[in-house]
Enzyme design. Structure first.
Site, short mmCIF file in Angstrom:
data_model
loop_
_atom_site.label_atom_id
_atom_site.label_comp_id
_atom_site.label_asym_id
_atom_site.label_seq_id
_atom_site.Cartn_x
_atom_site.Cartn_y
_atom_site.Cartn_z
N GLY A 22 -16.21 -8.29 9.16
CA GLY A 22 -16.12 -7.03 9.89
C GLY A 22 -14.72 -6.58 10.24
O GLY A 22 -14.53 -5.45 10.70
N MET A 81 -8.89 -4.02 7.31
CA MET A 81 -7.55 -4.28 6.83
C MET A 81 -7.08 -3.13 5.95
O MET A 81 -7.87 -2.59 5.17
CB MET A 81 -7.57 -5.58 6.01
N PRO A 82 -5.82 -2.71 6.05
CA PRO A 82 -5.32 -1.72 5.10
C PRO A 82 -5.48 -2.20 3.67
O PRO A 82 -5.27 -3.39 3.38
CB PRO A 82 -3.84 -1.58 5.48
N LEU A 123 -3.72 -1.15 1.00
CA LEU A 123 -2.42 -1.24 0.35
C LEU A 123 -1.42 -1.84 1.31
O LEU A 123 -1.22 -1.34 2.43
CB LEU A 123 -1.96 0.16 -0.09
N ASP A 175 2.51 -8.68 3.97
CA ASP A 175 2.14 -9.99 3.43
C ASP A 175 3.38 -10.85 3.26
O ASP A 175 4.33 -10.47 2.57
CB ASP A 175 1.44 -9.83 2.08
N TYR A 184 7.87 -18.50 1.47
CA TYR A 184 8.84 -17.46 1.12
C TYR A 184 10.13 -17.59 1.91
O TYR A 184 11.15 -17.01 1.53
CB TYR A 184 8.27 -16.06 1.37
#
Length: 301
Positions: free
Chosen positions: A18, A21-22, A24, A52, A57
């Site tokens: 539920g 989230m965008p 893109l 993200d 990273y």
């Protein structure tokens, strides 16, 4: 727990628990820390609300700095980050969350993901995922997911855990679409999120004729709409229901990649792009991931 947030411009995806989230987002893979802050600030100014990143990273701190510098309320930005394989294990993954949250400067993370499966040590993968489940129970994570998991990995994971991953982030672009994996995700209610969604990884091969950016079909479609090849590929993802996280450090490209909500591809064009699939993977083979080959120490700060 809040599930619905107004993310402003753009499309959204409702996850299997539920949470909204965008669709893109903005990725920062291989973006050096010294340029990450400004790139993310530019993305947020442009309208992106999904960022993200990943522990591996090395730029989570800079992502957090950019979000704070933006002046945008924390609950209006969807933060997604990933646990690296070196931090797998129940207690180790709980600690990995603490490290990521501290670097990002947040108390909770919207989507927390296992970065790879460890096929040869799958017990570690399961223990790590159980830690993600605990974080959901404790309210520190809104949704959990996986990355680069193949159908067999998903089956094995679901047999030993309780929460179905909300997202499987995998390599998907016109030259490597992984339709069987996408189908396996869909059957389980898992959203496919595309990394390298515009095929940037294809440009590393030294074969310009096989780069998605110069593909004649994609360029032909782009010309019809007055758009770029990248914009056509992002429309392809969005219209087929995926999430996509393009990356760039150039302000004009960051803006271009977000300018994809004012046109639609036809069914015939979508099918034509589908037919470009070569079946050739650009990233590492998921079955080859081992701690010996890919392990690295994720620093505390």
């Amino acid at each position: 727990m809040r599930t619905t947030v107004d993310y402003g411009t753009g499309e959204v995806r409702t996850l299997n628990n539920g949470v909204v989230m965008p669709a893109l987002g903005f990725g920062v893979f291989q973006t050096p820390p010294e340029v990450t802050t400004r790139a993310v600030e530019t993305a947020l100014e442009t309208g992106y609300r999904l960022i993200d990143t990943a522990a591996a990273y090395g730029n989570e701190r800079q992502v957090g700095d950019a979000i704070r510098n933006s002046g945008i309320a924390r609950d209006e930005v969807f933060i997604e980050t990933k646990v690296w394989i070196s931090d797998y294990g129940f207690d180790e993954t709980l600690h990995a969350f603490d490290k990521s949250a501290r670097k990002l400067g947040v108390d909770s993370i919207d989507l927390f993901i296992l970065h790879q499966a460890l096929p040869g040590e799958f017990d570690k993968t399961v223990d790590a995922y159980r830690a993600l489940e605990r974080l959901v129970t404790d309210g520190r994570v809104r949704a959990v997911g996986v990355s680069n998991f193949m159908p067999g990995h998903l089956t094995d994971l679901l047999e030993r855990t309780e929460i179905v991953p909300a997202v499987n982030q995998v390599e998907v672009h016109p030259y490597f679409a992984q339709p069987a994996l996408q189908e396996a995700n869909a059957e389980r209610g898992i959203l496919t999120q595309a990394w390298s969604p515009i095929g940037g990884i294809t440009s590393y091969r030294g074969d310009s004729e096989r780069s998605t950016f110069t593909d004649p079909l994609i360029l032909g479609i782009a010309e019809q709409y007055g758009k770029s090849a990248a914009q056509v590929m992002l429309r392809w993802h969005l219209q087929q229901g995926r999430s996509a996280i393009p990356k760039s450090v150039r302000a004009e490209r960051i803006a271009e990649n977000f300018d994809v909500f004012d046109f639609e591809l036809t069914a015939e064009q979508l099918a034509a792009v589908d037919r470009l699939d070569t079946g050739v993977r650009g990233g590492p083979e998921p079955e080859d991931i081992t701690l010996e080959t890919f392990g690295l120490v994720i620093p505390e700060a």
